[in-house]
Design a protein around this motif. Sequence first.
Motif, short mmCIF file in Angstrom:
data_model
loop_
_atom_site.label_atom_id
_atom_site.label_comp_id
_atom_site.label_asym_id
_atom_site.label_seq_id
_atom_site.Cartn_x
_atom_site.Cartn_y
_atom_site.Cartn_z
N PHE A 360 0.81 -1.21 0.00
CA PHE A 360 0.00 0.00 0.00
C PHE A 360 0.85 1.27 0.00
O PHE A 360 0.44 2.30 0.49
CB PHE A 360 -0.97 -0.02 1.18
N GLN A 361 2.05 1.16 -0.55
CA GLN A 361 2.85 2.35 -0.84
C GLN A 361 2.60 2.77 -2.28
O GLN A 361 2.14 2.00 -3.11
CB GLN A 361 4.34 2.06 -0.63
N LEU A 362 2.92 4.02 -2.57
CA LEU A 362 2.79 4.53 -3.93
C LEU A 362 3.68 3.72 -4.87
O LEU A 362 4.88 3.60 -4.65
CB LEU A 362 3.18 6.01 -3.96
N ARG A 363 3.09 3.18 -5.94
CA ARG A 363 3.84 2.35 -6.88
C ARG A 363 3.80 2.91 -8.31
O ARG A 363 4.54 2.45 -9.17
CB ARG A 363 3.29 0.92 -6.89
N TRP A 364 2.93 3.89 -8.55
CA TRP A 364 2.74 4.40 -9.92
C TRP A 364 2.55 5.90 -9.82
O TRP A 364 1.58 6.38 -9.22
CB TRP A 364 1.50 3.74 -10.51
N LEU A 365 3.49 6.68 -10.39
CA LEU A 365 3.42 8.14 -10.28
C LEU A 365 3.73 8.78 -11.62
O LEU A 365 4.76 8.53 -12.23
CB LEU A 365 4.42 8.65 -9.23
N ASN A 366 2.81 9.64 -12.08
CA ASN A 366 2.99 10.36 -13.33
C ASN A 366 2.80 11.85 -13.06
O ASN A 366 1.69 12.30 -12.75
CB ASN A 366 1.96 9.88 -14.37
N ILE A 367 3.88 12.63 -13.15
CA ILE A 367 3.81 14.07 -13.01
C ILE A 367 4.37 14.75 -14.26
O ILE A 367 4.97 15.82 -14.19
CB ILE A 367 4.54 14.57 -11.74
N GLN A 368 4.14 14.12 -15.40
CA GLN A 368 4.64 14.65 -16.68
C GLN A 368 4.09 16.05 -16.95
O GLN A 368 2.89 16.28 -16.94
CB GLN A 368 4.21 13.71 -17.81
N GLN A 369 4.97 17.00 -17.16
CA GLN A 369 4.63 18.37 -17.57
C GLN A 369 3.59 19.01 -16.65
O GLN A 369 2.76 19.80 -17.11
CB GLN A 369 4.11 18.38 -19.01
N CYS A 370 3.60 18.68 -15.37
CA CYS A 370 2.68 19.36 -14.46
C CYS A 370 3.22 20.74 -14.08
O CYS A 370 2.49 21.57 -13.54
CB CYS A 370 2.41 18.51 -13.23
N PHE A 371 4.52 20.98 -14.34
CA PHE A 371 5.13 22.29 -14.18
C PHE A 371 6.04 22.55 -15.38
O PHE A 371 6.50 21.61 -16.03
CB PHE A 371 5.96 22.38 -12.89
N SER A 372 6.30 23.80 -15.66
CA SER A 372 7.23 24.13 -16.74
C SER A 372 8.66 23.88 -16.26
O SER A 372 8.94 23.82 -15.06
CB SER A 372 7.07 25.60 -17.15
N SER A 373 9.56 23.74 -17.21
CA SER A 373 10.96 23.50 -16.87
C SER A 373 11.57 24.71 -16.15
O SER A 373 12.52 24.56 -15.38
CB SER A 373 11.77 23.20 -18.13
N ASP A 374 11.02 25.91 -16.39
CA ASP A 374 11.51 27.09 -15.68
C ASP A 374 11.22 27.01 -14.19
O ASP A 374 12.00 27.48 -13.36
CB ASP A 374 10.86 28.36 -16.27
N VAL A 375 10.08 26.42 -13.86
CA VAL A 375 9.70 26.27 -12.45
C VAL A 375 10.45 25.11 -11.81
O VAL A 375 10.96 25.21 -10.70
CB VAL A 375 8.17 26.06 -12.32
N LEU A 376 10.51 23.98 -12.53
CA LEU A 376 11.11 22.77 -11.97
C LEU A 376 12.61 22.78 -12.28
O LEU A 376 13.08 22.11 -13.20
CB LEU A 376 10.43 21.53 -12.54
N THR A 377 13.36 23.49 -11.48
CA THR A 377 14.81 23.60 -11.67
C THR A 377 15.51 22.35 -11.17
O THR A 377 14.89 21.45 -10.59
CB THR A 377 15.34 24.82 -10.91
#
Length: 607
Positions: A360-377
């Motif tokens: 019951f731990q997180l096994r599948w995570l998708n955060i594709q393009q949820c922020f711009s590359s300028d924000v996600l340094t």
Amino acid sequence: MATISYTSLSTFNTGNPNNSNSTSNQILNSDILVGNTDEIAVLAKLFPFSPEITEKIIGYAYYLDSPHVTTDNYVAHGITYEDYENSASSRKMLKTAVSSSASNVTRGRYSNLSNLMLVNSGFYFFCLQYQYKYCSFIRSFSFHKFLLNLLKSNELGYYVEYLDFQEFTAVGLGKSVESIFKIPNLTSVTLLKCLQLCSMNLKTLLLNESIDSDISFEVLDFIFNDLKNLKSLDFCGCSNENLISYFDKLTINNENLKLEKLSFHECLHLPTTTYSKILPFIPNLKRLDLSHTQVTLKTLNQFLNKKIRLTHLSLRKCSHLGTFTEFMRFLKHPAICGSNEDDFEYERDDKDNDDYSEKFQLRWLNIQQCFSSDVLTNEKLNSILDIIAAGAPALRYLNLNGFANLNGEHVRKITESFKELESLNISDVNLNFSDAHDLEIIKELNSLKNLKFLDVSSSVWSFEKLKNLITELDFVQAIEIKPVLSDKLSHLLTFSRIDESGDYSEEYWRAYNNKGTSRRCWIHKVKSVEESILIDNYETEQAGGRLVEWDINSGDLLLNKVKKVDWLGLASVKINCCEDIDYPLQDEDFGNDLSVRGLYKYYSLKV
């Protein structure tokens, strides 16, 4: 004339004929005809084994593939492409002969049932339960026929566990939108009636954009308040403007809502207030797909139940999330990667068991393009990976596509932190696959023994880079590439590899692009030329290019042997809500080929 109900199959095994009257009282309450017999005990004579064993045999036949579908245990004949093209005997070795009198030989699980139902009344009854277990609709007339059967025999609704509209479409009917709305087969009235008749045991309801105009407030209210056993609910692509007002009016009164999988994938127009009304009432939620929606982190932090533990989460392309600070706080939410065990409540007493806790731990995570590359340094990516590694070390799927600041340092951190990874999507990673130093970083992925799928498509644009990548990786079975590179590759490639002892070996890699129609393309490993031919046949069949051939001597139907690829679930960007828990060969987290089809296939794979 005896009749059988939907009650437990154990009631058939009366054991003592003298007890037949008491047994009859338990099960003679249905309109499903079993046979011309006055005593229930006589039913056992219809089966070569006990009814319980017979049911298991029929269940096995239900999940059995069509006769032309092969597995990994196929016999290698050493056939080459030249043999296959030039030799009739070689081509015949890769075909299966099926009697021309067999019905529905290529329709998968239902083909075996249609034949078994003809054996006798007892087999017919058992097959009915499987025939109505998984109900999938492509056109409105098939739904109409299904509903008429339910209205005629209400008890059939007790067998329905899956209602699947994911492939439903009006495309190809040659009708305008206005005329389609007037088709009486599938409307909000008939859909509601269907749900009412199937409400007893319905576990999975998969909807899509083709019927979002048929989802009335009454339908929506019934879904959330009257489907007591519903565990999977998918609104994939539903963005009808009327749904916004329906969700605003919705009041959830069902205190025992059992939903475990909820998907609003590509529901573009639903506001974040929609999720604030639903999330607090789902205490058993494990999978949540909010890809490409208007959900905000403020809503998720406030309304996501702190007592749940998500195993699957997708925030892909959610452009309204909020600030990075809110995102960091969200990742530390007890339902995601929180580490405060006091905030969790497991459903079983063995919560101290390590295996159960990891499940019951997180096994599948998708955060594709949820922020711009300028924000996600670079630094912020490090912080994200640190939090995920601390709270979800058992990740099997991680999608970080779209972040150009991803570099070798992050790849090393992923390699060290997530030893269970099977699918890694880092398409924009800042590495040069012609550089020896960067290739050494990629080589560290070999410490991930389970890694089967890798997406570095934006960093690989030449055959030389692809060759360097393939020769450095030991366990990866499929690599995503850009269509522009796929068009330049041969259909089947051979790469030489030198093992630790200095011996040379050859590997075969095949380009998979759905006969040139894919929006995404892959190159994947095959064991031999023969296996590549079998997968070629499968792609041709999926594209509707099957030719009908007959054996001149025997009159048998000749079907090309096909082999399905087993990694498409790893390439999916959509959380699988189409599980069949009774199917033994299905992966718990990624599903199988039955989970990747139709509009679901379009939204999950873009092919």
